[in-house]
Enzyme design. Structure first.
Site, PDB file in Angstrom:
ATOM      1  N   LYS A   7       0.862  -1.187   0.000  1.00 39.06           N
ATOM      2  CA  LYS A   7       0.000   0.000   0.000  1.00 39.06           C
ATOM      3  C   LYS A   7       0.896   1.235   0.000  1.00 39.06           C
ATOM      4  O   LYS A   7       1.830   1.331   0.816  1.00 39.06           O
ATOM      5  CB  LYS A   7      -0.904   0.018   1.233  1.00 39.06           C
ATOM      6  CG  LYS A   7      -2.118   0.930   1.101  1.00 39.06           C
ATOM      7  CD  LYS A   7      -3.170   0.318   0.192  1.00 39.06           C
ATOM      8  CE  LYS A   7      -4.522   1.017   0.351  1.00 39.06           C
ATOM      9  NZ  LYS A   7      -5.548   0.402  -0.510  1.00 39.06           N
ATOM     10  N   THR A  22      -4.211  -5.068   0.991  1.00 37.89           N
ATOM     11  CA  THR A  22      -3.544  -3.771   1.121  1.00 37.89           C
ATOM     12  C   THR A  22      -4.361  -2.814   1.996  1.00 37.89           C
ATOM     13  O   THR A  22      -3.798  -1.928   2.633  1.00 37.89           O
ATOM     14  CB  THR A  22      -3.303  -3.140  -0.268  1.00 37.89           C
ATOM     15  OG1 THR A  22      -4.543  -2.864  -0.901  1.00 37.89           O
ATOM     16  CG2 THR A  22      -2.472  -4.068  -1.137  1.00 37.89           C
ATOM     17  N   GLN A  57      31.317  19.317  -7.596  1.00 36.91           N
ATOM     18  CA  GLN A  57      31.862  17.989  -7.306  1.00 36.91           C
ATOM     19  C   GLN A  57      32.743  18.003  -6.053  1.00 36.91           C
ATOM     20  O   GLN A  57      32.622  17.128  -5.188  1.00 36.91           O
ATOM     21  CB  GLN A  57      32.682  17.487  -8.511  1.00 36.91           C
ATOM     22  CG  GLN A  57      31.860  17.067  -9.708  1.00 36.91           C
ATOM     23  CD  GLN A  57      31.501  18.215 -10.654  1.00 36.91           C
ATOM     24  OE1 GLN A  57      31.586  19.394 -10.272  1.00 36.91           O
ATOM     25  NE2 GLN A  57      31.083  17.885 -11.857  1.00 36.91           N
ATOM     26  N   ASN A  77      23.289  21.531  -9.968  1.00 36.39           N
ATOM     27  CA  ASN A  77      23.863  22.871 -10.003  1.00 36.39           C
ATOM     28  C   ASN A  77      22.814  23.807 -10.579  1.00 36.39           C
ATOM     29  O   ASN A  77      22.595  23.863 -11.784  1.00 36.39           O
ATOM     30  CB  ASN A  77      25.128  22.873 -10.865  1.00 36.39           C
ATOM     31  CG  ASN A  77      25.864  24.203 -10.799  1.00 36.39           C
ATOM     32  OD1 ASN A  77      25.509  25.087 -10.020  1.00 36.39           O
ATOM     33  ND2 ASN A  77      26.881  24.355 -11.631  1.00 36.39           N
ATOM     34  N   HIS A  89      21.497  27.126 -11.732  1.00 35.82           N
ATOM     35  CA  HIS A  89      22.249  28.259 -12.271  1.00 35.82           C
ATOM     36  C   HIS A  89      21.581  29.602 -12.001  1.00 35.82           C
ATOM     37  O   HIS A  89      20.360  29.753 -12.160  1.00 35.82           O
ATOM     38  CB  HIS A  89      22.431  28.086 -13.780  1.00 35.82           C
ATOM     39  CG  HIS A  89      23.093  26.797 -14.164  1.00 35.82           C
ATOM     40  ND1 HIS A  89      24.347  26.439 -13.715  1.00 35.82           N
ATOM     41  CD2 HIS A  89      22.661  25.763 -14.938  1.00 35.82           C
ATOM     42  CE1 HIS A  89      24.665  25.260 -14.213  1.00 35.82           C
ATOM     43  NE2 HIS A  89      23.661  24.820 -14.942  1.00 35.82           N
TER      44      HIS A  89
END
Length: 309
Positions: free
Chosen positions: A16, A63, A238, A264, A266
């Site tokens: 579930k 479920t 990095q 990254n 920008h």
């Protein structure tokens, strides 16, 4: 492990997803309320192949039952628990209560509700929604083998200076200028694994995992920014990512593995000119165009050399 059925390798699981539950704990002593909101995913590996191949549902844990169990177990947590502890409670229930269940996988995402402060004072029962989300995944087998992973999603970090990018590969398609002065922004997603391999090996400390989460988050931010009075230079996303992962493993012996994803994001320098006015806006490290996409994607993982992955 799959089974060979009708000449095919067959694997199955069921569960579930996105069971939303909120829990309030009320202190009778000082009237302070504690609050958590979780989105829970439960997945069971169990012996119910007959439901698929013979239309026999006698081995299936419904479920809907899984959903209801989340609410029942939340009610049974009479004292505040971390969501890792709650995930372990659920996994332990499903693997011990149902004979046919061999493994339970419980994932939880916590919504970032934070206590409100009014005129500098913490409100007893007022909360506001924050940003980054706390995550966890607990895998528990019937034999008792355990794996606990915690994480953070959407930790937005930005510094307006002490970032650069130089010496990268250049070819005919490269137009990016080299720089030692740029803005650095990212949205950190991190996950870290604990070395605990059984329920008995988990530290008996109240809200241990909650404290670890807050401490790891602080170390990630501290390493990204550097000291408050002078910062720290970042030669690349990095390099900063590596230092952040290294700092977590160096600070916390209870973390055996960490994975970091850091896009990254920008902020592009703005220079505006026209035929009549060559300098409408001249960039001097002060005016930027914020962008969401495209963005760079940087990720890596670090683990202790003796850790079991």
């Amino acid at each position: 492990m799959g089974e060979i059925i009708d000449g095919y390798k067959f694997e199955q699981r069921h569960g579930k997803s996105r069971v939303r539950v909120a829990r309030v704990w009320r202190s009778q002593e000082d009237g302070v309320h504690l609050f958590a909101e979780w989105s829970v995913d439960v997945s069971l590996l169990s012996d119910c192949v007959s439901a698929y191949v013979d239309a026999d549902n006698s081995g299936i844990v419904a479920t809907d039952t899984m959903k209801n169990t989340v609410y029942v177990k939340a009610k049974e947590c009479s004292e505040q628990v971390s969501m890792e502890e709650f995930a372990i409670v659920l996994a332990k229930h499903f693997t011990s209560f149902y004979q046919q269940v061999t493994t339970a996988i419980v994932k939880i995402v916590e919504k970032p509700w934070e206590r409100c402060y009014i005129n500098g004072q913490p409100h007893k029962h007022g909360f506001k929604l924050g940003s980054e989300k706390h995550t966890t995944e607990v895998v528990l087998t019937k034999s008792g083998a355990l794996r606990v992973t915690s994480g953070i999603e959407g930790l937005s970090l930005l510094k307006t200076t002490q970032s650069g990018f130089e010496g990268f590969v250049r070819d005919k398609n490269t137009i990016l200028p080299e720089t030692r002065e740029r803005m650095l922004a990212t949205e950190v997603s991190a996950s870290w694994r604990y070395p605990f391999e059984s329920l008995a090996s988990i530290p008996v400390k109240r809200l241990y995992f909650t404290k670890m989460y807050l401490d790891v988050k602080n170390v990630l931010a501290e390493t990204f920014f550097g000291p408050p009075n002078k910062g720290v230079y970042s030669p690349s996303v990095q390099a900063t990512l590596y230092q952040m992962g290294k700092a977590v493993l160096g600070r916390f012996p209870d973390v055996s593995f960490i994975q970091l994803k850091m896009p990254n994001i920008h902020f592009l320098p703005v220079n505006l000119s026209s035929k009549d006015n060559p300098v409408i806006v001249k960039f001097e490290d002060d005016v930027y165009l914020p962008t969401d996409e495209p963005h760079g994607t940087i990720e890596a993982s670090l683990s202790r050399t003796m850790s079991k992955l």
